[in-house]
Write a protein that holds these residues in place. Structure first.
Motif: not given
Ligand SMILES: C[S@@+](CC[C@H](N)C(=O)[O-])C[C@H]1O[C@@H](n2cnc3c(N)ncnc32)[C@H](O)[C@@H]1O
Length: 956
Positions: A11, A49-54, A57, A104-105, A108, A113
């Protein structure tokens, strides 16, 4: 602990920038753990957060397996290559899934991406290599991690360290992958606790880790309160630590037992003659083959009878009998006497030599199962080492053996490992045939005397395709052997064992030598197979044990599940009760719903009913809005006034055909709107100057509409009026009224003049009898009082019959006298506004006014429950207007049209007899009666200042 756990699980971690925090204690200590990825202000955290969640995956690379694209694989390889270049650490031995997750971490963290983009970043920013290395070397640890394992060591391993037990005077322990030192210090503490008061042997704990940062911290021996609290009791903290400025320092005694060093377990030489190796939670991150090698390394490093401690989820499955379990639950193993197969890094065949030559996404060939190369070499050697290649079942070359240039040639363009594109002309079809046959039958297929062309030359060869693989399993690899027959004098050589020619010693010897070699190889093959079988047996035994222990775990899980089940049952019962409650609420709701539906239905029916009534009644009706525009008119209206709905809809009342200006009606409607009370009035000659109409106005409030609507009901009384006129009834009535008034006046005069005077005379006579002898003397005063009473009664009768002041003092005095008498009689307050400048000389009209007043105030006293009556008389245009207003409960409009309401009828008739009108309006705070009597034209008006000029006709 939370931060570490989040980070260890892949995480991302955030801490508020202490500069922006109101209280910086918490973020500061979070940052000090070294586990924070982002130190940002709160708005910046939200943006990150909004950048990472966008970001998309990425699938777990392990899950993707064979499906992972070659590009992805290549990018990952590039990353590992770059890492090796800048840090010297080769992470290819780590599990791809771990690598994938960590990469991947980091992606992020940087908002990237794609693995390719991340690889580029790694190339251009050297600091990123260090960050990724730190991430890959997951340093999660704590003091006395899995405390039961330490108890188990004390119970079954430390006793074996007793001096003399191993013939050695010191105890040597190696903590491989010690992270920041907690594990090494925990072992030291537990050993000190174990020996207690007994003489402690010399203990040396070698603690190594690949992370320089972790080793530096371990060496410092300083930890925060938080870190201590995670695994240490207060007692241990007190005993083994001393508080220092920035935390707690490990005691000198414990520190001196430990030696920390940076070491790469995979490539650096190990320690030796060890009593215990503790390598916990490191193997899980490594590939199986490397795990096996490290286990063999530990075996090598341990003294005979030495112990191995692994992490909770690690095992010796790949150790092939090198260890025996001592305490399986706590992962404690003992070195067996098996000869160690460990090879030092220098002697190991590693890297590219051993790497497969197949496509990048092809699963690696598992050397632990079957040694492809060895087998191929064995066969080729048996055939005097001709050239050959090992191919997979797609005919792709995975190994080249011997010289193959004569038969194969790389084609121009991108490198291609397909044998079909490499093979020289002339033998492709036969080679494919042989390959297909060998693949299908799983037996060697041979084709002899083939002509292969190379430039201008040609050669004769024999070609054989031999399936490779462990016996009993379907081969997926094949050895393609090329035997050059030309090279042996143009004679095709039969490779099958040929019977030696008799008397040919050379041939026999050669054959014997070949057979011996073959036998040797076969024996070696069998031996290696037997070893593998033995190892597999051990593996199976270990697996079996693991299954057994898993079974125990499952059992305890089962117990937990049972407890959870009981809890669930309790919750279920609660749910049932709740459900019941919900059901009853539902039923209630359904009932309410039903009622609402019925009410709506009733409302609909009532609406329909009202509509039907409105349409059927014969009284014309108009519905007007706040601006007095027609919202609707019933059929009776259209019939009566000869209009259509189109002609009336939306029109103002004055714009309706035939209405013209109707100020009185307008006023009445406005009053109804503002007061919200019903009104009734009669207007004559207002429709085309021909019709007398009686209006009933009723404001109605309709739910959902902004303001009240007005219901205007119209009675056309023209016919009645005309009939009344025509029948002479009205005239008769007026005549009777006059007669009545005249008779009243006459009687009143007679009562007043004749009877009054006779009684007054009697009173004087009786007065003269005062002092007369008894019995008369005592009676005289009584008789005088009786006569006075009779005089008053005669006056009252006369007054009632005819207000005396009207004749003598005029209208105002008569009204004032009426109101005063009314006030005295009823206790109701009265007020008069008399504003008449001219007075019609018609005494009947004045009488009518007084009679209307008399009747009105009598009604007020009876029905209105009022406390105030206000009378106003003023001039209207051609009219004399008298308004009588009370503050009572309002008049019942039904009474107004009730023919039995004789008082009201009488007032109407009196007004009508003089061509006047009578109207009633409910104001909301009482009722106003308006009588309008026309002042006869042509008649010179008389001044009100001349009392006595208005005389009742009856008085003549
Ligand atoms: C999860 S920690 C375990 C720490 C400790 N053994 C425990 O169980 O609490 C794994 C440690 O192994 C170290 N490590 C990983 N690869 C290594 C290698 N090739 N050589 C030495 N240490 C390595 C990491 O740096 C990390 O500190």
């Amino acid at each position: 602990a939370g931060l570490r756990a989040v980070k260890a699980a892949g995480g991302l971690t955030f801490a508020q920038d202490p500069e922006t925090a109101q209280y910086d204690g918490m973020p500061q200590s979070a940052i000090e753990t070294g586990c924070v990825d982002f130190v940002l202000s709160i708005p910046e955290i939200a943006c990150a957060l909004s950048r990472i969640t966008a970001l998309p995956v990425q699938e777990d690379s392990e899950e993707k397996g064979a499906e992972s694209t070659a590009d992805h694989h290549e990018d990952t390889q590039r990353i590992l290559h770059l890492l090796k270049g800048s840090t010297g650490i080769d992470f290819t031995h780590y599990k791809p899934a771990t690598i994938g997750r960590r990469v991947q971490r980091r992606m992020a963290v940087h908002g990237l991406d794609g693995v390719a983009a991340y690889a580029d970043r790694l190339r251009t920013r050297p600091a990123e290599a260090e960050a990724l290395t730190n991430d890959l070397l997951i340093g999660v640890t704590e003091f006395f991690r899995d405390p039961v394992a330490f108890e188990a060591l004390a119970a079954s391993v430390y006793p074996a360290f007793q001096p003399g037990s191993s013939g050695d005077r010191s105890v040597r322990v190696w903590v491989a992958g010690c992270s920041s030192g907690e594990e090494a210090y925990s072992l030291a503490m537990s050993l000190l606790e174990f020996y207690q008061d007994a003489p402690v042997p010399q203990v040396q704990i070698f603690a190594t880790d690949l992370s320089a940062k972790a080793i530096a911290k371990a060496r410092s021996g300083v930890y925060s309160r938080e870190e201590l609290r995670r695994g240490l009791s207060e007692e241990r903290i007190d005993r083994f630590f001393t508080p220092v400025e920035n935390g707690y320092r490990i005691s000198k005694r414990v520190r001196e037992m430990c030696v920390f060093a940076r070491q790469n377990l995979i490539k650096d030489p190990p320690f030796s003659r060890l009593d215990l190796v503790s390598c916990r939670n490191l193997l899980i991150y490594l590939k199986q083959a490397v795990q096996a090698r490290l286990l063999s390394l530990f075996h090598f490093a341990l003294k005979p009878g030495g112990f191995l401690l692994l992490g909770k989820s690690e095992s010796i499955t790949s150790a092939h009998g090198l260890f025996a379990p001592l305490d399986k639950t706590n992962r404690i193993y003992m070195k067996t006497k098996t000869h160690s197969t460990y090879q030092s890094a220098e002697t190991r065949v590693d890297g590219p030599q051993r790497e497969q030559l197949g496509r990048p996404n092809e699963p690696a060939y598992d050397e632990t199962r079957f040694d492809l190369q060895m087998e191929a070499d064995r066969i080729l050697l048996a055939r005097y080492a001709p050239g050959g290649v090992v191919v997979n079942d797609k005919l792709e070359v995975v190994l080249y053996r011997g010289y193959t240039g004569k038969y194969l040639e790389a084609s121009p363009g991108k490198p291609d490992l397909d044998l079909r594109t490499m093979i020289r002309p002339g033998i492709l079809r036969e080679m494919e045939q042989a390959f297909e046959q060998a693949r299908k039958e799983q037996l060697p297929a041979r084709i002899e005397s083939l002509q292969v062309r190379r430039d201008s030359e040609s050669a004769q060869i024999n070609l054989e395709v031999i399936p490779l693989g462990p016996p009993g399993q379907t081969a997926t690899y094949f050895l393609v052997v090329f035997e050059d027959v030309t090279a042996r004098g143009g004679q095709a050589r039969d490779v099958s064992p040929a019977p030696a020619a008799e008397g040919n010693d050379d041939g026999r010897d050669l054959e014997i030598a070949r057979l011996r070699r073959e036998l040797c190889h076969t024996q070696a093959y069998l031996r290696s197979n037997m070893q593998k079988h033995a190892a597999r047996d051990e593996e199976l035994t270990a697996l079996n044990e693991e299954i057994l222990s898993s079974n125990e775990e499952l059992q305890s899980m089962n117990e937990e599940l049972e407890a959870a089940k009981e809890e669930l049952q309790a919750s279920q019962e609660e749910l049932v009760t709740l459900n019941e409650e919900l059901r009853s609420r539902n039923a209630e709701l359904a009932r309410l719903n039903d009622e609402i539906r019925k009410a709506l239905q009733r409302a609909e029916e009532s609406g329909a009913y009202a509509g039907a009534v409105v349409e059927t009644i014969r009284q014309p009706l108009l519905v007007l809005d706040r601006e007095l525009r027609v919202q609707g008119a019933n059929a009776a209206y259209h019939r009566s006034f000869g209009t259509t709905p189109e002609q009336t809809a939306g029109k103002r009342i004055g714009e309706l055909d035939g209405w013209g200006d109707v100020p009185a009606l307008q006023t009445m409607l406005e009053q109804a709107l503002s007061g919200g009370q019903p009104q009734e009035n009669e207007l004559e000659d207002k429709w085309r100057g021909e019709r007398s109409l009686l209006f009933h106005v009723r404001p109605i409030q309709i739910s959902g509409k902004p303001g009240p609507l007005i219901l205007l009901a119209i009675d056309d009384v023209t016919a009645q009026k005309r009939a009344l006129e025509a029948s002479g009834l009205r005239r008769l009535s007026a005549h009777l009224q006059q007669q009545l008034e005249a008779e009243r006046t006459r009687i009143a005069r007679e009562v007043h003049d004749e009877l009054g005077q006779a009684l007054t005379a009697l009173q004087f006579e009786l007065g003269a009898l005062k002092g007369a002898p008894e019995p008369w003397g005592a009676k005289v005063p009584k008789l005088i009082a009786a006569v006075q009473g009779a005089i008053q009664t005669a006056r009252d009768i006369a007054t009632d019959l005819r207000p005396p002041l009207l004749d003598e003092f005029g209208l105002q005095a008569a009204i004032e006298w009426q109101l005063e008498a009314f006030g005295k009689r009823t206790g109701i307050e009265t007020a008069l506004t008399y504003d008449l400048e001219i007075l019609p000389p018609n005494p009947d009209l004045l009488t009518a006014l007084v009679r209307v007043l008399q009747e009105a105030i009598t009604n007020i006293a009876r029905h209105a429950q009022a406390s105030l009556v206000t009378v106003s008389l003023h001039d209207g245009e051609d009219y004399l207007v008298m308004e009588i207003a009370d503050n009572g409960v309002g008049i019942d409009m039904v009474r107004l049209s009730d023919p039995r309401s004789l008082g009201i009828l009488g007032m109407r008739e009196r007004c009508a007899a003089h061509g006047g009108q009578l109207g009633f309006a409910n104001r909301g705070d009482g009722t106003t009666l308006t009588a309008k009597l026309p002042i006869p034209r042509g008649n010179p008006s008389s001044s009100l200042t001349e009392p006595g000029t208005t005389r009742a006709s009856g008085a003549e």
